[in-house]
Every structure is written in C-alpha cells, then in structure tokens.
Write an enzyme that holds these catalytic residues in place. Structure first.
Site, PDB file in Angstrom:
ATOM      1  N   ASP A  58       0.851  -1.199   0.000  1.00 45.31           N
ATOM      2  CA  ASP A  58       0.000   0.000   0.000  1.00 45.31           C
ATOM      3  C   ASP A  58       0.887   1.250   0.000  1.00 45.31           C
ATOM      4  O   ASP A  58       1.430   1.615   1.030  1.00 45.31           O
ATOM      5  CB  ASP A  58      -0.880  -0.061   1.259  1.00 45.31           C
ATOM      6  N   ASN A  60      -0.051   4.426  -0.795  1.00 47.18           N
ATOM      7  CA  ASN A  60      -0.668   5.706  -0.380  1.00 47.18           C
ATOM      8  C   ASN A  60      -1.366   5.598   0.981  1.00 47.18           C
ATOM      9  O   ASN A  60      -2.118   6.476   1.374  1.00 47.18           O
ATOM     10  CB  ASN A  60      -1.644   6.214  -1.452  1.00 47.18           C
ATOM     11  N   ASP A  62      -3.889   3.846   2.400  1.00 46.35           N
ATOM     12  CA  ASP A  62      -5.335   3.889   2.616  1.00 46.35           C
ATOM     13  C   ASP A  62      -5.839   2.515   3.058  1.00 46.35           C
ATOM     14  O   ASP A  62      -7.034   2.265   3.107  1.00 46.35           O
ATOM     15  CB  ASP A  62      -6.069   4.357   1.345  1.00 46.35           C
ATOM     16  N   ASP A  66      -1.822  -1.112  -3.963  1.00 47.72           N
ATOM     17  CA  ASP A  66      -1.989  -0.366  -5.208  1.00 47.72           C
ATOM     18  C   ASP A  66      -0.817  -0.647  -6.154  1.00 47.72           C
ATOM     19  O   ASP A  66       0.146  -1.321  -5.784  1.00 47.72           O
ATOM     20  CB  ASP A  66      -2.126   1.137  -4.921  1.00 47.72           C
ATOM     21  N   ASP A 237      -9.908 -15.882 -16.722  1.00 49.95           N
ATOM     22  CA  ASP A 237     -10.820 -16.234 -15.631  1.00 49.95           C
ATOM     23  C   ASP A 237     -11.957 -17.112 -16.169  1.00 49.95           C
ATOM     24  O   ASP A 237     -12.519 -16.835 -17.236  1.00 49.95           O
ATOM     25  CB  ASP A 237     -11.404 -14.928 -15.067  1.00 49.95           C
ATOM     26  N   GLU A 297      -7.685 -20.557 -16.103  1.00 52.83           N
ATOM     27  CA  GLU A 297      -8.307 -21.029 -14.868  1.00 52.83           C
ATOM     28  C   GLU A 297      -9.167 -22.215 -15.262  1.00 52.83           C
ATOM     29  O   GLU A 297     -10.360 -22.093 -15.514  1.00 52.83           O
ATOM     30  CB  GLU A 297      -9.160 -19.941 -14.209  1.00 52.83           C
TER      31      GLU A 297
END
Ligand code: NOJ
Length: 579
Positions: A58, A60, A62, A66, A237, A297
């Site tokens: 992370d 930033n 929050d 990211d 997927d 997948e």
C-alpha cells in the site's frame, strides 16, 4: 467442468535444519544473468507469481494495496527469482467480487492508481526482467459496466443482446434450473423489462453473450489494448463458462444439496461447451501475434478434459492450470505420485499451483500445525522441481497462513457472506503481504482492509531474509537452482521408488543440446525419519555418487557414495547425480 465454483472452492477450504549450500553458490551468483533460451518459449522456463493487488503493498496508506506499491516491490520479486507477475484484476470495479466484476476493461481502478502508474509498473518490471500478466475476465462484467447499464435499460437497447436475457418459464419462475456459484438461481428478474438475466457467478456479475459477434470483437480488442501497454499475456478467468446451451435446457440433478441449500446438479448445459474452444483459439491467435502467453483457470475433473484446453494442435491455452493437483488435499507421497503420473500421461506442458486467491493457503492445507515450515519446504521442493511451469501465490514463499474471519459480520467476500458458516469465504487467503515485523506487517500505515494473522511477527520478508533456515531462504535457493539447471527446466520426469507411501522420489533427466544432467529429488512427506534404498532407474544409470545441491536438513557431507538416502521427517533432498 461439472462442479460448481463454490464446490470447487469448498474442496479447498478444509478439504530444517540448515540448507546445504554446496554447488548452489554459483547458481545464486548468476541470478543476475537471467536464463534466456531462444529455442524455448519464454514462459516454459519462467516461474510465475500471483499478486492480489489489494493486498500486496500500500503506497498511499489507505489500507488497500496499489500499483505503485507493487512497483516498489519489484526488486524484491526479482531477487526472489520469479520471472513474471500475474496481477489479479485491477480494473475499475464496484468490488462486489473484489475486481472480478469489471466495469471498464481498459482502465485502472482509482484505488489502485491509473494507466500511467500501470505503464510505469510495466516498464520497471521490464527493466527488472519481469513480465506482467493481466487477469482477463471474459465471462461476465459488472452490472455497473456501461454495456450492462444500457443492456438492461430496454429490450431494444443497443447492448440488449450483449447479455443473456430470457422470459421466465412461467410468470415468477426463472427460465431454467441453473444455479449460481454464489448460491441461489443463476437468473435474476429485472423489473424494468420483466425479463431475467443470467449470471453464473454473483448477481452483480451478468454473463456476456459470447454468441454475439460484437461482444467477441469488443473483448478481443481488450486484449489488444493491454498488449499495446506491454503485457506479456493473460490469466483467463472462468474460461469454461463462456457459453450456454442455446435451448437453455435444465441441468440434470444429483443427490443432495450444496452449502447454499441448492440442489446439486451436473452443469451439463452451462459449462465447458464445445464453443469455448473456438474462442480460445481466437484469443490464442492474438496472443501469438504478441509473443504472449495464456494461462487458464481450468477446473477439470479428469486429465482428458485438461488436455483439451491445450488445443488439438496446441493452438489454445499454453498454460492451463492443473487444479486436480490441488485436490490432493493431503501430504501424501502416493497421492501426489499418482496425480503427477496422470499429468505426465497427457504429454503436455504441466502447470502446477498449490495456492491462489480462491483456496485456503497451502501452508494450512498441508501443514500439521507443528511442522508447517518444514512442510512448506517439502511442497516447494516438489512443485518447483517438477516438469512444467509453476505459479506461486504471494506470501507462499514466507509460509504465510490463512486468517479466516471469526465472525460473519467481519466477512468481506460475497461467497463467505452467502456461505457462512460452512463456507467462510476467501478473505483468509487474501490478507496483506507480510513485509516486516513492524505494525501491520509493513503493508500499510492505515488499517489494513483485512486483518493480518499474528504469525506475521515471525513470518515476514524482513525477518526471513536474515534467517538462513527460513522458508523464504529455501525458496530463494530453490528458485536459483531451478533457473540454472537444464534438468529442472527441461528434463524428463522419471519416478523412482514408486511403492514408497511416505517418500516421493524422482529424477529429472536432461539430455539435450546443453550438458546432460540428472537431478535426484527426494521428498519425505511423513513425520518420521525415513531411509530409502534408491531404485535403479530403468536406463541403468547409477545414482550412487551424488553431489548434494539443496537440503532442508543438515548434511554431514555434500558427497554421497551409496544408494541409501536417510531423510529427516518432512524434508527435502535435491542432488546432482555424478557420472
Ligand atoms: C474465478 C476467480 O478466481 C474468482 O475469484 C471469482 O470469484 C470468479 N472467477 C468469478 O469471476
């Protein structure tokens, strides 16, 4: 595929000493020179690493990971010794299914950054010799995707036929008996037009209509868009669910009910339809134009089904994942031997995984609660030395464990919300990466979106880098060894001592353009010491003289001159056969 995703996921829910360094130093040193072999497609010699972006790093603060966070950790991944990262969906999404509900395929969700951040990530990865794989979700969009918003607006809208809309069988009854993988009917009535839309997965994930050429074109263009941004391929997927029976026939029922209380059924008419393969061939043709790889997948019940995904002319998915391997939910030499033999019988390029964001972490699945670190090394010692391409899951290299929610009100995953308490969902295997022993495991300065298990104080990158016995150090050495070994990269798989129920033994044997090499792998999957008398391989080669390359227990000498191998409980022995 005839089982439901939830069933598939459920299958996984509950279903050493010092490291010998001999002959490894050179492998570690030459880490800097990445293995390149023009004669072999790049992905065959690569090790892939799945990143769940919400949980990796992370930047930033929050509480949610990211893209800049990922970029800041690429050096770690390079040093670890992986070659490609697969980033689970980071596109704009209402996050009902944490990114697998995409509302724009050609952008980045602001919570993760933006396209410039992505380009920066990709370029930095390139510089670090890492390729970037995106997750492509072709079966369904989010119900907030502009295509669906238009589609549901009227029966005559431009995008109406981009999704599967039908009248009820009779008023008040869905068109057929198909059930959603997230529980309940796979059909939801939309009051605006009084028709039902179909969703194999969550209500907020309407299925695209792949029989519509406009859908195909739009989705193929999505892959081209990302190739232009430098991606080296896609993880596809739910590739088995693209098509539905045009007549929408009821699925045959099986006995019993599933964890959601729905009648068990065989997904005969909404899974694995032959038309899937046409789409895969088309996706592959575009991938080939971009030197890219497709990872599938691919949930299958048997090896023939899995084989089909490669394509009769090897013109479909290059890397369909063998999930049958993960259904061996027991640390059992016999069971793994059987599954490996099955995969080998397909004569294709295997793709092994032991963990991902949909199944309980391997650390818990195979661990006995007491020797989990040793067992984690045994699992790595197996799937990173087998023939094929392995895909790691972030944190597996640390021995990260599941941290399942304790109370229903804490559950974030929709599968856990509808399946509680039988199915606690997938939050447990998606917790933040453990970087350090400091607060929040060094992942964030804010409150992390999922709680981190207490074991982070010992199982984290920082601590494990300074502990020569750690799971992380074992992975690093093993990956370095693999990178430099023609036998581990390209050698044949030769099973040995096949009747031994406790110890999995095999040789990887290479005789090609490079120097011939035979590597012996012995894995004690039992909790007691084992002494084995090595079989003579059928080619008459002697295994007597060996140079130990990597073990998970102390070895007195790196040279061996006999046919016996004495193994500590839950241990790994990898040696080069000297001729
Ligand atoms: C498979 C993904 O791996 C899983 O996380 C997701 O819930 C379903 N597909 C639906 O997209």
């Amino acid at each position: 595929m005839v089982t439901l995703l939830s069933n598939k996921l459920c299958m996984f829910r509950r279903i050493v000493g010092s490291i010998a360094l001999a002959a490894l130093t050179s492998a570690v040193q030459s880490q800097e020179v990445r293995h390149k072999d023009a004669a072999v497609p790049w992905w065959k010699h690569a090790v892939f690493y799945e990143i769940y972006p919400r949980s990796f790093a992370d930047s930033n603060h929050d509480g949610i990971g990211d893209l800049n966070g990922i970029t800041s950790k690429l050096g770690y991944l390079h040093d670890l010794g992986v070659d490609a990262i697969w980033i689970s969906p980071c596109y704009p999404s209402p996050q009902k299914d944490f990114g697998y509900d995409v509302s724009n395929y050609e952008s980045i969700d602001p919570m993760y950054g933006n396209l410039t951040d992505f380009d920066h990530l990709e370029k930095t990865a390139h510089r670090d010799d890492l390729r970037v794989i995106m997750d492509f979700v072709p079966n369904h969009t989010s119900d907030q995707h502009p295509w669906f918003i238009d589609s549901r607006s009227s029966t005559t809208s431009v995008h109406r036929d981009w999704y599967i809309w039908r009248n009820g069988k009779v008023p008040g009854q869905p068109p057929n008996n198909w059930i959603s993988d997230f529980g309940g009917s796979a059909w939801t009535l939309d009051p605006k037009t009084n028709q039902y839309y179909y969703h194999y997965f969550e209500v907020a994930q309407p299925d695209l209509n792949w029989r519509n050429p406009a859908v195909k074109k739009a989705m193929f263009d999505v892959t081209r868009f990302w190739y232009q941004h430098g991606v080296a391929g896609f993880r596809l997927d739910a590739v088995d669910t693209l098509f539905e029976d045009p007549k929408l026939r009821d699925n045959p029922l099986k006995d019993g009910t599933n964890e959601f209380g729905d009648h068990e059924m065989i997904n005969k008419y909404n899974d694995n339809l032959p038309e899937n393969h046409q789409v895969l061939k088309q996706l592959r043709a575009i991938a080939d134009q971009n030197d890219a790889v497709l990872i599938g997948e691919t949930w299958t019940d048997n090896i023939n089904q899995l084989k089909e995904y490669y394509g009769k002319k090897n013109d479909e998915i290059q890397m369909p994942m063998d999930f049958m391997f993960t259904t061996v939910n027991q640390l059992s030499a016999s069971k793994f031997r059987e599954q490996i033999a099955l995969q080998e019988s397909a004569k294709e390029w295997p793709v092994y995984v032991i963990s991902n964001h949909d199944m309980e972490r391997s650390y818990n699945r195979y661990g006995d609660g007491k020797h989990n670190d040793q067992i984690a090394k045994v699992m790595a010692g197996m799937y990173l030395t087998l023939r094929g391409t392995p895909i790691m899951y972030y944190g597996e290299e640390l021995g990260m464990e599941n941290n399942d929610p304790k109370r229903k009100e804490d559950v974030k995953d929709p599968l856990g919300i509808s399946g509680w308490p039988e199915n606690k969902g997938r939050d447990g295997e998606r917790t933040p990466m453990q970087w350090a022993s400091t607060k929040n495991a060094g992942f964030t300065e804010a409150t992390p979106w999922l709680p981190i298990p207490p074991s982070y104080t010992t199982h984290n990158v920082q601590s494990e880098l300074s502990d020569p016995q750690s799971v992380l150090q074992f992975y690093k050495k093993l990956l370095a060894l693999r990178r430099e070994s023609p036998a581990l990269l390209d050698g044949r798989y030769i099973p040995l001592n096949q009747n031994n129920p406790s110890v999995l033994t095999y040789m990887r044997s290479y005789q090609g353009d490079k120097k011939a090499e035979d590597i012996l792998v012995v894995l004690n999957m039992s909790g007691s010491s084992q002494s084995i008398q090595l079989d003579q391989p059928s080619d008459g080669k002697h295994l007597t003289q060996r140079l130990s390359l990597l073990t998970s227990f102390p070895t007195e000498s790196t040279q061996k001159y006999d046919d016996a191998v004495v193994m500590d409980p839950y241990s790994v022995y990898i040696a080069k056969v000297v001729r």
